[in-house]
Write a protein that holds these residues in place. Structure first.
Motif, short mmCIF file in Angstrom:
data_model
loop_
_atom_site.label_atom_id
_atom_site.label_comp_id
_atom_site.label_asym_id
_atom_site.label_seq_id
_atom_site.Cartn_x
_atom_site.Cartn_y
_atom_site.Cartn_z
N VAL A 113 24.04 -32.58 26.67
CA VAL A 113 23.19 -33.12 27.74
C VAL A 113 21.99 -33.86 27.17
O VAL A 113 21.63 -34.94 27.63
CB VAL A 113 22.74 -31.97 28.68
CG1 VAL A 113 21.70 -32.46 29.67
CG2 VAL A 113 23.93 -31.39 29.41
N ASP A 114 21.40 -33.30 26.14
CA ASP A 114 20.20 -33.90 25.56
C ASP A 114 20.54 -34.90 24.46
O ASP A 114 19.64 -35.54 23.91
CB ASP A 114 19.30 -32.80 25.02
CG ASP A 114 17.86 -33.24 24.86
OD1 ASP A 114 17.44 -34.13 25.62
OD2 ASP A 114 17.18 -32.71 23.97
N ASP A 115 21.82 -35.05 24.12
CA ASP A 115 22.29 -35.94 23.06
C ASP A 115 21.60 -35.61 21.74
O ASP A 115 21.04 -36.48 21.06
CB ASP A 115 22.08 -37.40 23.44
CG ASP A 115 22.90 -38.33 22.56
OD1 ASP A 115 23.96 -37.89 22.05
OD2 ASP A 115 22.49 -39.49 22.36
N ALA A 116 21.61 -34.32 21.41
CA ALA A 116 20.97 -33.84 20.17
C ALA A 116 21.96 -32.94 19.42
O ALA A 116 22.00 -31.74 19.67
CB ALA A 116 19.69 -33.09 20.50
N PRO A 117 22.76 -33.51 18.53
CA PRO A 117 23.74 -32.68 17.82
C PRO A 117 23.09 -31.69 16.85
O PRO A 117 23.73 -30.75 16.41
CB PRO A 117 24.60 -33.70 17.07
CG PRO A 117 23.75 -34.92 16.96
CD PRO A 117 22.85 -34.92 18.16
N GLY A 118 21.84 -31.87 16.55
CA GLY A 118 21.13 -30.94 15.67
C GLY A 118 21.01 -29.56 16.26
O GLY A 118 20.89 -28.57 15.53
N VAL A 119 21.06 -29.46 17.57
CA VAL A 119 20.97 -28.15 18.24
C VAL A 119 22.21 -27.33 17.88
O VAL A 119 22.11 -26.13 17.61
CB VAL A 119 20.83 -28.33 19.76
CG1 VAL A 119 20.87 -27.00 20.47
CG2 VAL A 119 19.55 -29.08 20.09
N ILE A 120 23.36 -27.97 17.88
CA ILE A 120 24.60 -27.29 17.52
C ILE A 120 24.54 -26.86 16.05
O ILE A 120 24.94 -25.75 15.69
CB ILE A 120 25.82 -28.19 17.79
CG1 ILE A 120 25.87 -28.53 19.27
CG2 ILE A 120 27.11 -27.53 17.32
CD1 ILE A 120 26.86 -29.62 19.62
N LEU A 121 24.03 -27.73 15.21
CA LEU A 121 23.90 -27.41 13.79
C LEU A 121 22.95 -26.24 13.58
O LEU A 121 23.20 -25.37 12.73
CB LEU A 121 23.41 -28.64 13.02
CG LEU A 121 23.30 -28.52 11.52
CD1 LEU A 121 24.68 -28.28 10.92
CD2 LEU A 121 22.68 -29.76 10.93
N LEU A 122 21.88 -26.18 14.36
CA LEU A 122 20.94 -25.07 14.27
C LEU A 122 21.62 -23.75 14.61
O LEU A 122 21.42 -22.73 13.94
CB LEU A 122 19.74 -25.31 15.19
CG LEU A 122 18.65 -24.24 15.18
CD1 LEU A 122 17.99 -24.17 13.83
CD2 LEU A 122 17.65 -24.52 16.26
N GLY A 123 22.44 -23.75 15.65
CA GLY A 123 23.19 -22.56 16.01
C GLY A 123 24.15 -22.14 14.90
O GLY A 123 24.29 -20.95 14.60
N MET A 124 24.80 -23.10 14.27
CA MET A 124 25.73 -22.79 13.17
C MET A 124 24.98 -22.22 11.96
O MET A 124 25.47 -21.30 11.31
CB MET A 124 26.49 -24.05 12.76
CG MET A 124 27.39 -24.61 13.85
SD MET A 124 28.74 -23.53 14.25
CE MET A 124 29.79 -23.78 12.86
N VAL A 125 23.81 -22.75 11.69
CA VAL A 125 23.01 -22.24 10.57
C VAL A 125 22.63 -20.78 10.81
O VAL A 125 22.70 -19.95 9.89
CB VAL A 125 21.75 -23.12 10.36
CG1 VAL A 125 20.74 -22.44 9.47
CG2 VAL A 125 22.14 -24.46 9.79
N MET A 126 22.26 -20.46 12.04
CA MET A 126 21.90 -19.07 12.35
C MET A 126 23.09 -18.14 12.19
O MET A 126 22.95 -17.02 11.69
CB MET A 126 21.34 -18.98 13.78
CG MET A 126 20.05 -19.73 13.98
SD MET A 126 18.74 -19.21 12.88
CE MET A 126 18.45 -17.58 13.49
N PHE A 128 25.80 -18.59 10.19
CA PHE A 128 26.16 -18.43 8.79
C PHE A 128 25.09 -17.70 7.99
O PHE A 128 25.41 -16.93 7.08
CB PHE A 128 26.48 -19.78 8.16
CG PHE A 128 27.76 -20.38 8.68
CD1 PHE A 128 28.94 -19.66 8.63
CD2 PHE A 128 27.77 -21.64 9.23
CE1 PHE A 128 30.12 -20.20 9.13
CE2 PHE A 128 28.95 -22.18 9.73
CZ PHE A 128 30.12 -21.46 9.68
N ALA A 129 23.81 -17.90 8.31
CA ALA A 129 22.75 -17.19 7.60
C ALA A 129 22.84 -15.69 7.84
O ALA A 129 22.72 -14.89 6.90
CB ALA A 129 21.38 -17.72 8.03
N SER A 130 23.08 -15.30 9.08
CA SER A 130 23.18 -13.87 9.35
C SER A 130 24.45 -13.28 8.75
O SER A 130 24.45 -12.12 8.33
CB SER A 130 23.09 -13.59 10.85
OG SER A 130 24.11 -14.25 11.53
N MET A 131 25.52 -14.05 8.67
CA MET A 131 26.73 -13.54 8.03
C MET A 131 26.53 -13.38 6.52
O MET A 131 27.05 -12.44 5.92
CB MET A 131 27.93 -14.45 8.31
CG MET A 131 28.46 -14.32 9.73
SD MET A 131 28.79 -12.62 10.26
CE MET A 131 30.11 -12.16 9.18
#
Length: 158
Positions: A113-126, A128-131
């Motif tokens: 909706v916001d046209d910000a793919p970095g938000v998805i990347l931020l979720g992926m980083v969280m 993988f970091a916790s794993m």
């Protein structure tokens, strides 16, 4: 280990926890309201559940790390208490990762909706970091348990 080193690490735990608390107080409501404006209003409650839900095991893991440092101060590093603390840290890291995996559709909707793919990347980083933290805690738990077993075996043979 000298108490100065563990004191530094204990202070570091508080320094790590303070910005997350500030994010939970100031930034999460703003993110939730922003998501509510972008999408359907009830989605903001899903954001609250996801982000605040991940903060709870985060602080529990910080508490367990603090207890682990206290065991080190008391020369109880090679005890079952330390193994249990590492096990709880591992469970908390896996829980955080699962919560973010469950929240990824929300991150995807926000990114689209916001046209910000970095938000998805931020979720992926969280995720993988916790794993990574979970795997590291699991390895330390297993190594510590083996060291305790070897120690008790040596105590029995003497």
């Amino acid at each position: 280990m000298k108490q100065g080193t563990t004191l530094f690490l204990k202070i570091s735990l508080f320094i790590i926890g303070a910005p997350i608390l500030a994010i939970c107080i100031f930034l999460v409501p703003a993110i939730g309201n922003y998501v509510g404006e972008l999408t359907v209003n009830f989605v903001k409650y899903l954001v609250y559940i996801d982000l605040y839900g991940a903060a709870i095991p985060f602080y529990f893991a910080l508490y367990q790390a603090f207890k682990l440092l206290s065991y080190i101060d008391k020369n109880q590093a090679f005890s079952q208490l330390s193994v249990n603390a590492l096990k709880k840290i591992k469970v908390c890291a896996v829980t955080i990762s699962i919560l973010y995996v469950l929240g990824m559709p929300i991150f995807y909707v926000i990114g689209e909706v916001d046209d910000a793919p970095g938000v998805i990347l931020l979720g992926m980083v969280m995720i993988f970091a916790s794993m990574v933290i979970a795997v590291f805690a699991a390895v330390l738990q297993r190594l510590l348990q083996e060291a305790i077993d070897i120690k008790s075996e040596n105590d029995l043979t003497v």
